[in-house]
Enzyme design. Structure first.
Site, PDB file in Angstrom:
ATOM      1  N   ASP A 130       0.846  -1.176   0.000  1.00  0.00           N
ATOM      2  CA  ASP A 130       0.000   0.000   0.000  1.00  0.00           C
ATOM      3  C   ASP A 130       0.897   1.247   0.000  1.00  0.00           C
ATOM      4  O   ASP A 130       1.875   1.313   0.746  1.00  0.00           O
ATOM      5  CB  ASP A 130      -0.873  -0.034   1.262  1.00  0.00           C
ATOM      6  CG  ASP A 130      -1.914   1.055   1.268  1.00  0.00           C
ATOM      7  OD1 ASP A 130      -2.820   0.999   0.424  1.00  0.00           O
ATOM      8  OD2 ASP A 130      -1.819   1.963   2.132  1.00  0.00           O
ATOM      9  N   GLU A 137       1.666   0.365  -4.791  1.00  0.00           N
ATOM     10  CA  GLU A 137       1.152   1.632  -5.303  1.00  0.00           C
ATOM     11  C   GLU A 137       2.307   2.630  -5.325  1.00  0.00           C
ATOM     12  O   GLU A 137       2.680   3.166  -4.280  1.00  0.00           O
ATOM     13  CB  GLU A 137       0.061   2.166  -4.384  1.00  0.00           C
ATOM     14  CG  GLU A 137      -1.215   1.348  -4.366  1.00  0.00           C
ATOM     15  CD  GLU A 137      -2.253   2.004  -3.472  1.00  0.00           C
ATOM     16  OE1 GLU A 137      -3.333   2.327  -3.957  1.00  0.00           O
ATOM     17  OE2 GLU A 137      -1.970   2.202  -2.275  1.00  0.00           O
TER      18      GLU A 137
END
Ligand code: CA
Length: 750
Positions: free
Chosen positions: A365, A396
């Protein structure tokens, strides 16, 4: 003596975080940096932090070089609200100034004993769970000593998933533990709905009616080879002592190395969640499906209340020049991956999940908040494990502002990362169906975008920021933002339209989006249920919305059976053609991108550079225009004869029709994939029949509409004029055929 001097020194510098001290900004900054440098020099390299259990004794070690005093407290239960709760023992821990580590050893078999540390640092005395906890009680407040060998399900020693050789072979289905089975339609037993154990149920069927496979049995037949599971480490936003109506995505970590309790059948007993999480993983492995864990090391639930801050105040988090917590994550705090002990922590934690829980991949994340060295260190650590090079890594890689000078793992710095660390490709995501941040904006499949953007996406952003396909994740939808179908509804029918209603033109657009992504280079990725037009009623940020909004409605398997079949066919095509799964630039170098097409007509041809007895040439054309397109095939040594394997209605590795020539007509809203006839016949590639192939029939029967459903013969023919006349004798269809003929005649006249 040395210890005291260091502790006080560090303490004074950490006090520089306070607003008062920041008034003398330059000095504060200097001190602040020095503090971290000093603490980093004390970094501990041992692998025995936390509670190390044996039957005879347990050793406790915690790194806390700024603490003045640390006490170990042992409890009978994970919270004071439980029966028999009591403080069993407490004792001062010993400090080793050379390593910054406080330690204590307790004799006897402590398995199942809960514990905390009481840390006095930064002028405060606070009780905390263990940063390195492997087990915990309810809500993760107290850590637990665990005999991990007892947490293994039967056959765990033999558990293994044959991980794919290249991470570009992965076809990932992103799911949340609760979304997966909370709905009664999942057919999972009531007690296991929304829990880890739902994944262990085999033979589940739609609404328990015994006809249509659901859950893991369904996934097996769909052909995806990985699930990515939204956070299932212990997070804070769901009260584990509360009821099952609560919902959260779980991006708010409490204990990184402990599974979440609310997905277990008993959040109070620290052993249960461990065992059941392992059972979930083992069951997926038995189905041939790898598990990618969504990990969120970039921020915590609440910095001040976190074990990190209570143990070494200030150290684990980034602060701005004024001493405020850096907030690039948008969640109130950014952790500091560049600091020695948080870097080590991330490496240790990822390694732990891979070894203890047999995790096959990690999705980071907000990876763009981590530094590139830490990400590369994690890669090396995983590579050193058995079969570890095949553990997938991506994240990400957004470009975010955070308080550090370190080089960050964002798209701009992909060249600094190992080639087996990938990043989500927001380019293809937005090109295919419009911007994530504007619900009503369309993209290529809605007929308003541009083929150039899709082309960059298909090439895995290698014309942009990605060094090679292994560093890209291709997708059009994930848990964030609207589901693909909701996005199509909002952008075509308007935000107030009925998101749960079936609309044929949207189904066609959904199919084309699937063609774009599943023929793209890079790791293939989709939100769970994208293949059955999953809806959250337009909710673009459902992180704490109701279970009902979030859960997968498995009835969509019937309502969108054609779409599900189409995805399965596309997955078959992808898996049957190695150039789609190439991890380096070889396949892209062998691609011809068609230039002589309209703005909304996108085509390309692959030549298979691999000697693998698969198809030689493959052509893919998508036309999202309102008019049909005559596409001239480009490239050298073009064959005369082609076999169509995908059109508007049907997808798979079997022949739908044949085509000869070098100009092909593609209808509005239609995609075509064809392969050269010679290699098609030579390869002998055949579809492996699964329950998905007969889903139409099952769904038809389910609907009571079996008689109305067109048979496959009719479905296969939409790319020509003649079959239209043969197949559908309805006036509308004939009308369309005549219209098409006239158009073609007019076009040929030019
Ligand atoms: Ca929790």
């Amino acid at each position: 003596m040395q210890k005291k001097a260091l502790a006080v020194g560090a303490l004074a510098m950490i006090l520089a975080f306070s607003p008062v001290a920041s008034a003398v900004n330059n000095d504060a900054e200097l001190n602040f940096n020095k503090t971290y440098e000093q603490l980093d020099k004390l970094a501990y390299s041992g692998d025995d932090l936390g509670a190390v259990y044996t039957k005879e004794s347990t050793s406790f070690k915690v790194w806390a070089p700024t603490a003045e005093r640390v006490k170990l407290k042992l409890y009978s239960t994970g919270s004071d609200k439980e029966d028999g709760a009591k403080l069993v023992a407490e004792s001062d821990m010993d400090y080793d100034a050379a390593s910054g580590v406080w330690s204590s050893t307790a004799k006897g078999n402590l398995a199942g004993t809960y514990y905390t540390y009481e840390v006095t640092a930064d002028g405060k005395t606070r009780e905390t769970n263990d940063v390195y906890a492997k087990a915990a009680g309810v809500n993760g407040e107290r850590s637990m000593v665990c005999d991990l060998s007892l947490s293994n399900p039967d056959g765990w020693e033999k558990d293994s998933f044959k991980r794919v050789n290249k991470q570009t072979e992965a076809i990932v289905w992103e799911v949340h533990v609760k979304d997966f089975s909370a709905s009664e339609s999942s057919g999972v037993s009531e007690k296991n709905r929304g829990k880890y154990l739902a994944f262990t149920e085999t033979g589940t069927t739609l609404n328990g009616e015994g006809k249509i496979k659901t859950c893991v049995d369904y996934l097996k037949d769909m052909g995806i080879n990985y699930v990515q599971i939204n956070p299932f480490y212990d997070y804070g936003s769901v009260d584990e002592s509360g009821d099952d109506s609560q919902f959260n995505w779980g991006y708010d970590p409490i204990n990184y190395n402990v599974p979440e309790g609310s997905y277990s059948s008993d959040p109070y007993d620290g052993n249960v969640r461990i065992k059941e999480a392992k059972e979930m993983i083992a069951a997926l492995h038995r189905a041939g499906i790898g598990v990618i864990m969504d990990v969120v090391y970039n921020h915590v639930f609440d910095a001040e209340k976190s074990c990190f801050d209570k143990t070494v105040p200030g150290y684990y988090f980034r602060h701005d020049d004024s001493g405020n917590l850096s907030n690039g994550s948008g969640c109130g705090n950014d952790t500091a991956s560049e600091r020695a002990m948080y870097r080590k922590y991330m490496v240790d934690s990822v390694k732990y999940w891979a070894q203890e829980y047999h995790i096959d991949g990690f999705r980071f994340d907000l990876m763009g908040l981590h530094d590139t060295k830490t990400m590369n260190d994690i890669r090396s650590a995983l590579d050193s494990l058995e079969d570890g090079k095949k553990i997938i890594m991506y994240g990400e890689a957004w470009n975010m502002s955070t308080s550090t000078d370190s080089e960050l793992a964002n798209q701009g710095n992909m060249y600094s990362l190992n080639t087996r660390i990938g990043a989500f490709n927001d380019g293809i995501r937005d090109a295919v169906k419009g911007s994530n941040f504007n619900a009503t904006e369309g993209g290529f499949v809605q007929g308003v975008g541009s083929r150039v953007a899709v082309k960059n996406g298909t090439a895995a952003a290698t014309m942009d920021w990605s060094p090679q396909p292994s560093q890209t994740v291709s997708y059009s939808s994930c848990h964030d933002n609207m589901t693909l179908y909701d996005k199509l509804v909002a952008s075509v029918l308007g935000e107030d339209a009925d998101y749960r209603a079936r609309d044929e033109k949207l189904v066609d657009m959904n199919k084309m989006a699937a063609v774009s992504v599943l023929t793209a280079q890079g790791i293939s990725f989709m939100l769970a249920g994208e293949e059955m037009a999953r809806s959250k009623d337009g909710d673009h940020n459902s992180y704490k919305s109701s279970v009902e909004e979030n859960q997968i409605d498995w009835n969509n398997l019937v309502k969108y059976s054609d779409l599900v079949k189409y995805y399965k066919g596309l997955i078959d095509i992808r898996k049957s053609y190695s150039p789609f799964m190439c991890d380096d630039m070889a396949a892209i170098d062998n691609m011809t991108f068609y230039k002589e097409t309209g703005k909304l007509v996108y085509g390309f041809m692959y030549e298979n550079p691999n000697n693998d007895k698969q198809w030689d040439k493959l052509v893919c054309i998508m036309n999202s225009d309102k008019e049909s397109a005559e596409v001239k095939l480009e490239g050298e040594n073009l064959p005369d004869d082609w076999v169509v394997i995908l059109n508007r209605d049907s997808a798979g590795v079997d022949k739908i029709s044949e085509f000869s020539g070098d100009v092909i007509s593609v209808q509005p809203g239609e995609s075509l994939i064809m392969v050269d006839k010679q290699s098609f016949e030579k390869s002998g590639i055949k579809a492996k029949e699964t329950s998905i192939d007969s889903l139409d029939d099952a769904a038809g029967a389910e609907n009571g509409k079996a008689d109305e459903a067109p048979d496959d013969g009719d479905e296969q023919s939409s790319s020509g004029v003649l079959p239209y006349i043969m197949g559908g004798l309805g006036i509308a269809v004939v009308g369309a055929g005549i219209f098409y003929l006239v158009r073609r005649w007019l076009k040929n006249r030019d």
